[in-house]
Motif scaffolding. Structure first.
Motif, PDB file in Angstrom:
ATOM      1  N   ALA A  91      29.791  21.046 -34.902  1.00  0.00           N
ATOM      2  CA  ALA A  91      30.944  20.741 -34.071  1.00  0.00           C
ATOM      3  C   ALA A  91      31.852  21.953 -33.956  1.00  0.00           C
ATOM      4  O   ALA A  91      31.961  22.770 -34.887  1.00  0.00           O
ATOM      5  N   ASP A  92      32.510  22.064 -32.821  1.00  0.00           N
ATOM      6  CA  ASP A  92      33.381  23.205 -32.557  1.00  0.00           C
ATOM      7  C   ASP A  92      34.813  22.706 -32.363  1.00  0.00           C
ATOM      8  O   ASP A  92      35.038  21.612 -31.849  1.00  0.00           O
ATOM      9  N   VAL A  93      35.766  23.525 -32.789  1.00  0.00           N
ATOM     10  CA  VAL A  93      37.187  23.184 -32.662  1.00  0.00           C
ATOM     11  C   VAL A  93      37.879  24.291 -31.878  1.00  0.00           C
ATOM     12  O   VAL A  93      37.745  25.471 -32.203  1.00  0.00           O
ATOM     13  N   THR A  94      38.602  23.894 -30.839  1.00  0.00           N
ATOM     14  CA  THR A  94      39.331  24.841 -29.993  1.00  0.00           C
ATOM     15  C   THR A  94      40.810  24.537 -30.086  1.00  0.00           C
ATOM     16  O   THR A  94      41.211  23.371 -30.086  1.00  0.00           O
ATOM     17  N   GLU A  95      41.626  25.597 -30.129  1.00  0.00           N
ATOM     18  CA  GLU A  95      43.073  25.425 -30.273  1.00  0.00           C
ATOM     19  C   GLU A  95      43.775  25.937 -29.009  1.00  0.00           C
ATOM     20  O   GLU A  95      44.133  27.118 -28.933  1.00  0.00           O
ATOM     21  N   GLY A 154      28.225  16.188 -24.518  1.00  0.00           N
ATOM     22  CA  GLY A 154      28.273  15.420 -25.755  1.00  0.00           C
ATOM     23  C   GLY A 154      29.621  14.764 -25.926  1.00  0.00           C
ATOM     24  O   GLY A 154      30.141  14.147 -24.993  1.00  0.00           O
ATOM     25  N   LEU A 155      30.219  14.933 -27.087  1.00  0.00           N
ATOM     26  CA  LEU A 155      31.519  14.337 -27.415  1.00  0.00           C
ATOM     27  C   LEU A 155      32.609  15.390 -27.320  1.00  0.00           C
ATOM     28  O   LEU A 155      32.448  16.505 -27.815  1.00  0.00           O
ATOM     29  N   MET A 156      33.722  15.017 -26.681  1.00  0.00           N
ATOM     30  CA  MET A 156      34.912  15.857 -26.683  1.00  0.00           C
ATOM     31  C   MET A 156      36.107  14.989 -27.075  1.00  0.00           C
ATOM     32  O   MET A 156      36.307  13.906 -26.514  1.00  0.00           O
ATOM     33  N   ILE A 157      36.872  15.457 -28.043  1.00  0.00           N
ATOM     34  CA  ILE A 157      38.105  14.781 -28.455  1.00  0.00           C
ATOM     35  C   ILE A 157      39.266  15.686 -28.068  1.00  0.00           C
ATOM     36  O   ILE A 157      39.321  16.845 -28.489  1.00  0.00           O
ATOM     37  N   ILE A 158      40.171  15.176 -27.254  1.00  0.00           N
ATOM     38  CA  ILE A 158      41.335  15.937 -26.812  1.00  0.00           C
ATOM     39  C   ILE A 158      42.575  15.333 -27.460  1.00  0.00           C
ATOM     40  O   ILE A 158      42.903  14.168 -27.215  1.00  0.00           O
ATOM     41  N   GLU A 159      43.230  16.104 -28.295  1.00  0.00           N
ATOM     42  CA  GLU A 159      44.494  15.689 -28.909  1.00  0.00           C
ATOM     43  C   GLU A 159      45.603  16.545 -28.315  1.00  0.00           C
ATOM     44  O   GLU A 159      45.583  17.775 -28.429  1.00  0.00           O
ATOM     45  N   ALA A 160      46.542  15.898 -27.679  1.00  0.00           N
ATOM     46  CA  ALA A 160      47.634  16.618 -27.019  1.00  0.00           C
ATOM     47  C   ALA A 160      48.809  15.670 -26.855  1.00  0.00           C
ATOM     48  O   ALA A 160      48.651  14.446 -26.876  1.00  0.00           O
ATOM     49  N   ARG A 209      39.452  11.672 -36.812  1.00  0.00           N
ATOM     50  CA  ARG A 209      38.735  12.635 -35.962  1.00  0.00           C
ATOM     51  C   ARG A 209      37.342  12.883 -36.525  1.00  0.00           C
ATOM     52  O   ARG A 209      36.349  12.880 -35.792  1.00  0.00           O
ATOM     53  N   ARG A 210      37.280  13.110 -37.815  1.00  0.00           N
ATOM     54  CA  ARG A 210      35.985  13.362 -38.449  1.00  0.00           C
ATOM     55  C   ARG A 210      35.072  12.140 -38.319  1.00  0.00           C
ATOM     56  O   ARG A 210      33.862  12.278 -38.070  1.00  0.00           O
ATOM     57  N   GLU A 211      35.614  10.957 -38.515  1.00  0.00           N
ATOM     58  CA  GLU A 211      34.806   9.741 -38.413  1.00  0.00           C
ATOM     59  C   GLU A 211      34.208   9.576 -37.024  1.00  0.00           C
ATOM     60  O   GLU A 211      33.059   9.143 -36.870  1.00  0.00           O
ATOM     61  N   LEU A 212      34.967   9.907 -35.996  1.00  0.00           N
ATOM     62  CA  LEU A 212      34.470   9.805 -34.628  1.00  0.00           C
ATOM     63  C   LEU A 212      33.317  10.771 -34.394  1.00  0.00           C
ATOM     64  O   LEU A 212      32.301  10.407 -33.774  1.00  0.00           O
ATOM     65  N   VAL A 213      33.461  12.001 -34.884  1.00  0.00           N
ATOM     66  CA  VAL A 213      32.389  12.985 -34.732  1.00  0.00           C
ATOM     67  C   VAL A 213      31.141  12.518 -35.474  1.00  0.00           C
ATOM     68  O   VAL A 213      30.014  12.597 -34.951  1.00  0.00           O
ATOM     69  N   ALA A 214      31.315  12.022 -36.688  1.00  0.00           N
ATOM     70  CA  ALA A 214      30.173  11.575 -37.482  1.00  0.00           C
ATOM     71  C   ALA A 214      29.474  10.396 -36.820  1.00  0.00           C
ATOM     72  O   ALA A 214      28.238  10.311 -36.809  1.00  0.00           O
ATOM     73  N   ALA A 215      30.246   9.474 -36.275  1.00  0.00           N
ATOM     74  CA  ALA A 215      29.644   8.305 -35.620  1.00  0.00           C
ATOM     75  C   ALA A 215      28.816   8.725 -34.412  1.00  0.00           C
ATOM     76  O   ALA A 215      27.694   8.249 -34.213  1.00  0.00           O
ATOM     77  N   TYR A 216      29.341   9.613 -33.602  1.00  0.00           N
ATOM     78  CA  TYR A 216      28.638  10.006 -32.369  1.00  0.00           C
ATOM     79  C   TYR A 216      27.384  10.828 -32.680  1.00  0.00           C
ATOM     80  O   TYR A 216      26.327  10.619 -32.076  1.00  0.00           O
ATOM     81  N   PRO A 248      48.104  21.366 -29.641  1.00  0.00           N
ATOM     82  CA  PRO A 248      46.970  20.532 -29.249  1.00  0.00           C
ATOM     83  C   PRO A 248      45.662  21.014 -29.877  1.00  0.00           C
ATOM     84  O   PRO A 248      45.558  22.143 -30.341  1.00  0.00           O
ATOM     85  N   LEU A 249      44.645  20.147 -29.785  1.00  0.00           N
ATOM     86  CA  LEU A 249      43.355  20.452 -30.397  1.00  0.00           C
ATOM     87  C   LEU A 249      42.247  19.821 -29.566  1.00  0.00           C
ATOM     88  O   LEU A 249      42.370  18.678 -29.101  1.00  0.00           O
ATOM     89  N   ILE A 250      41.169  20.581 -29.375  1.00  0.00           N
ATOM     90  CA  ILE A 250      39.989  20.075 -28.680  1.00  0.00           C
ATOM     91  C   ILE A 250      38.794  20.209 -29.615  1.00  0.00           C
ATOM     92  O   ILE A 250      38.507  21.304 -30.103  1.00  0.00           O
ATOM     93  N   THR A 251      38.120  19.104 -29.882  1.00  0.00           N
ATOM     94  CA  THR A 251      36.935  19.092 -30.737  1.00  0.00           C
ATOM     95  C   THR A 251      35.735  18.724 -29.883  1.00  0.00           C
ATOM     96  O   THR A 251      35.793  17.752 -29.120  1.00  0.00           O
TER      97      THR A 251
END
Length: 955
Positions: A541-545, A313-319, A506-513, A530-533
């Motif tokens: 949706a899941d959030v990993t730290e 699905g969708l993964m957002i990587i913030e680092a 971040r939330r908008e991207l999850v909602a759009a997908y 960092p954060l992985i959604t």
């Protein structure tokens, strides 16, 4: 029997009138092709595309829409490919060529000439075919008219634009365009005979009843449309499918199809395998880590998170910058592709420069990825300047040969990475398995434009990686969100990367997908870094730290008065023992002003300029020189002892460069942090001991602001580019550090401070703003909100609708669109909200009229004469094409740009507009004199190799 000994079932089953209907004609050779033959060719190609080219990810989506799954889906594809041109069996089409119309008349089909059908434009053959197929399904197979639309619209839209309800009504009002009055039954008999034969020969006849009640999602309708277009283009190529009467032994199937497919040589798609082993083992295998090196925590966690998802699905990587997000994304893409059945990967980046920088890394990754096709894998560099990229040019030749362990054993096999000749160009290029390009290619997915279905097909079979997701404004984000919505509907895995992403975004991207607006509060509330959604439609949706890698830098930040003497004096002090400084200005004019003053103080050879207003070849050389001098230490750069680079935002994201000192104009805080990523980017000796002693602490001086005003006032150019509201928010979150006196209080700690600074800057809370700023800040916020609303509304003008409910046809899908929109300036302007600008090719013209390329151009391209009495040789024309330059903003205004175009068109070289000069025909050329100067539209222009283009208004 045919001449090659194979039976020709189509001919055997048709009466002479149906055999006489023509589909293709070449006026130069008078060659032609009967409609039944093109129908058979197209059906055969459609079957081969399904069997040998289409990724499983696409096949599964289409199979899910059909009663009998994949068997039905394949059959539907071949049948629609077969019948797509049935609208050519009409008087509106047949009367275009008298000789071929005479053949039809002789067989009982009364065919008026085009002049006798003044309304023929109301029934183009695609729309005519949609109506004929509709009537056949209702009268012969008991379909309701409503039920037919979801399939017949595929026929109606096979030239890139789906018919509208109004267009259908207009055609229905003109039945004479489909069947000649008084001769209606003969036409009807031929049309239905061809459709009956198509249903029988493809096998669709036995499934039409079962399909009648199916409700096909719009996603599947789009893919069907794209496959029909692709099959039609291939089957319409006379080099692959020769016309009569010279087709010889290649006149009939199956030899005709087999030989055409061999000549086309369309590379198979990637067949990824689930990567095994630990993340450390996987990264070592893919990226050739040095001995003892291990992946960073965010990289390991990204792989584990991908493996733990219930479905791709969708993964957002913030680092932070430099944490290896790209390598993490490519590894995750491999996991996603294996699980989804994707046949390729597309990496989208903000600019051409970032795309070029990524392309080499992407090819390196491909060299280590298993599952490549047996002979060749197709690769595409997706932007308008790809012809200037040496790596891509190499793929257009013999390609790059890879020696791969394809099956996971000891047997090695050879695969080539190639830019396939058929999979090039603006409409077909993205159909290649692997692509790197500007984000425009993804944003176009949400733009109503001609042949949009092809872009949907191209991306629906890939994993999509979006880098630098923070770099887009409201207008671009509107298109990005709509693209993500369609990708989510297709089930396309997406990886989004950012170092500085606001939580709301971040939330908008999850909602759009996911297509789910609610239930994502926890996504926006997450503040770890960092954060992985991760998100899958229908699943929370899941959030990993991930833990931090331990890498980081403490950057001392302080204000610097916006005065050139102050800047010069400070740099003289800071660089007294040597060192390399980067000065980033927000406008080209400020770059030129600063560079001129600094050269007076430091000397011509100590100051380098970098910005976007250089010739394409010069800019590429500038980028290469910057990386060579200031790149990573392991590349052994020839780093100067003392030097100053004065640049615009071109160094912000696109180049892996490392400086000892940073001076930057105020910018949005996320971009300031990105710029800090060019400061002490790599370790140079223990505790930076290889840097000059005064510069071993990372320091960032912020300028471009009147610090005496309340609130501090950014310079006009910065306000124009970024807006005052965002700049004031940036000042507010940095204020305590900029006003501090102790080093500890002035420190920005990277990466620990990245997320807090970004989240505070983009929050709605005004508590950080000093009371004295209130009035100015409120005015700025109001202007900002108006601008955002204006951008959003402007984007909606051509924004594609969200997918509708299953069964709703694509009729009017791209109605009132922009026409042809591709990777040209016009296309990019639609999704980037940029003002119309003027790109010109630039050459030098001597007093005697001799025209040459510029003498300093590399690789023997400099000083080449360009003849004006004839088309230039191909290589010289390509050099001129590579000497393109976009004129500055002064030329974006209506009267000025119109005047400039008029003057440039007056100075055109007629011989350069001929078909023999196809490389440059239609391009505007700016001729500079022997001093590299010109006057244009009331401006003096001067180009130099060191400073690029300067433009000043004539007095």
């Amino acid at each position: 029997m045919t001449t090659d000994g194979h039976p020709e079932p189509w001919v055997a089953s048709l009466f002479p009138a149906a055999r006489a209907v023509w589909a293709k004609h070449d006026f130069d050779t008078d060659g032609w092709l009967p409609l039944y033959r093109h129908m058979a060719d197209s059906a055969a190609v459609g079957g081969l595309l399904w069997d040998e080219w289409l990724p499983p990810q696409v096949r599964r989506l289409m199979a899910a829409a059909m009663p009998d799954g994949e068997a039905d889906a394949r059959l539907l594809v071949t049948w629609l490919c077969c019948v797509h041109d049935i609208g050519k069996a009409t008087p509106a089409f047949a009367g275009q060529v008298d000789g071929l119309a005479d053949r039809m008349r002789a067989n009982g089909l009364d065919t008026p000439s085009r002049k006798q059908l003044p309304d023929h434009s109301h029934a183009p053959h695609g729309l005519a075919g949609q109506l004929i197929l509709r009537d056949w399904l209702t009268s012969r197979h008991g379909w309701s008219k409503r039920a037919t639309h979801q399939l017949t619209v595929v026929v109606g839209g096979h030239h890139g634009v789906q018919p509208t309800d109004a267009g259908i009504r207009e055609a229905d009002r003109r039945p004479e365009l489909l069947r000649t009055p008084g001769n209606e039954q003969a036409w009807l008999d031929v049309q239905y005979e061809l459709l009956d034969a198509a249903a029988t020969r493809t096998g669709a006849a036995s499934r039409l009843t079962a399909w009648r009640d199916a409700e096909i999602p719009q996603t599947a309708q789009v893919l069907l449309s794209a496959l029909v277009i692709t099959a039609d283009w291939i089957a319409s190529n006379p080099d692959l499918f020769p016309l009569y009467p010279n087709a010889g032994t290649r006149a009939h199937d199956p030899v005709r199809t087999r030989e055409a497919w061999r000549l086309l040589g369309l590379p198979a798609q990637w067949r990824p395998r689930e990567p095994e082993g630990t993340p450390a083992e996987l990264f070592a295998a893919r990226f050739e880590l040095p001995p003892g090196a291990t992946p960073r925590p965010v990289q390991e966690q990204a792989v584990e998170a991908a493996r733990a998802m219930p479905a791709p699905g969708l993964m957002i990587i913030e680092a932070p910058m430099g944490e290896g997000k790209t390598e993490a994304a490519l590894t995750v893409a491999e996991v996603f592709a294996a699980r989804s059945g994707a046949g390729g990967c597309f990496v989208a980046l903000p600019t051409m420069a970032t795309s070029n920088a990524m392309f080499d890394r992407f090819l390196t990754w491909l060299a280590h990825v298993p599952g490549m096709p047996a002979e060749a894998a197709s690769v595409f560099l997706a932007h308008s300047k790809a012809h200037l990229n040496e790596d891509y040019l190499a793929l257009m030749g013999g390609g790059i040969t890879l020696d791969l362990d394809r099956d996971g054993g000891d047997d090695r096999a050879v695969t080539a990475l190639i830019a396939h000749r058929w999979l090039r160009g603006r409409k077909k290029g993205m159909l290649a398995s692997f692509a790197v390009g500007t984000v425009d290619q993804l944003l176009f997915l949400g733009l109503k434009s001609r042949h949009l279905a092809l872009r949907h097909l191209a991306l629906s079979g890939k994993v999509v990686v979006v880098d630098e997701a923070h770099a887009y404004d409201t207008h671009m984000n509107t298109y990005l969100d709509r693209a993500l919505t369609w990708l989510g509907e297709y089930g396309v895995p997406v990886v989004i990367l950012s170092a500085t992403l606001p939580a709301r975004r971040r939330r908008e991207l999850v909602a759009a997908y996911t297509g789910e607006r609610d239930g994502h509060d926890h996504v926006e509330q997450a503040r770890a870094y960092p954060l992985i959604t991760t998100a899958v439609p229908g699943v929370r949706a899941d959030v990993t730290e991930p833990r931090a890698s331990g890498r980081g830098a403490d950057v001392l930040i302080e204000p610097l008065d916006d005065d050139l003497d102050t800047l010069t004096s400070r740099l003289e002090t800071e660089l007294s023992d040597g060192g390399c400084a980067l000065v980033i200005r927000n406008t080209v004019a400020r770059v030129h002003e600063a560079a001129s003053r600094l050269r007076d103080a430091f000397g011509e050879n100590t100051v380098t300029v970098a910005h976007s207003r250089f010739l394409d070849l010069d800019r590429a050389a500038n980028d290469a020189a910057l990386v060579a001098a200031y790149g990573p230490p392991d590349r052994d750069p020839e780093r100067p002892a003392r030097h100053i680079v004065v640049a615009t935002q071109v160094v912000e994201q696109s180049l892996d460069v490392d400086f000892d000192l940073l001076v930057t104009d105020l910018a949005p805080v996320d971009l300031v942090l990105q710029r800090m990523g060019r400061l002490h980017r790599h370790p140079r000796g223990e505790r930076q001991s290889d840097r000059p002693a005064p510069l071993r602490r990372a320091r960032c001086l912020v300028t471009g602001v009147d610090w005496t005003a309340t609130p501090p006032e950014p310079v006009r150019g910065s306000r124009t580019i970024y807006g005052e509201h965002v700049l004031l928010r940036s000042l507010a979150v940095l204020r305590s550090r900029l006003d501090a006196h102790a080093d500890a209080e002035r420190t920005v700690r990277l990466p620990a401070d990245i997320s807090p600074l970004v989240q505070d800057a983009y929050a709605d809370d005004d508590a950080l703003l000093p009371p004295a700023w209130k009035d100015r800040a409120e005015e700025a916020r109001t202007a900002h909100e108006v601008a955002r609303l204006t951008q959003r509304e402007k984007a909606r003008t051509f924004l594609l609708r969200k997918p509708a409910t299953p069964g709703k046809p694509l009729i009017g899908w791209i109605d009132a669109g922009v026409g042809d929109a591709d990777d040209s300036h016009r296309g990019r302007a639609q999704v980037r909200d940029t003002a119309e600008s003027l790109e010109v090719l630039v050459a030098r013209r001597a007093a005697d009229g001799t025209v040459t390329t510029f003498p300093w151009l590399p690789d023997g391209r400099g000083g080449v004469e360009l003849p004006t009495h004839t088309a230039p040789p191909a290589e010289a024309a390509r050099t001129l094409l590579a000497s393109a330059l976009r004129l500055p903003y002064q030329f974006t205004f209506g009267a000025t740009i119109d005047r400039a175009i008029d003057e440039l068109e007056t100075d055109m070289v007629p011989a350069w507009q001929s078909k023999d000069a196809h490389w440059i025909a239609g391009e505007l050329v700016l001729f500079l004199d022997e001093d590299d100067r010109a006057d244009l539209a009331g401006h003096h222009l001067h180009y130099t190799r060191t400073d690029g283009l300067k433009a000043t208004r004539a007095e």
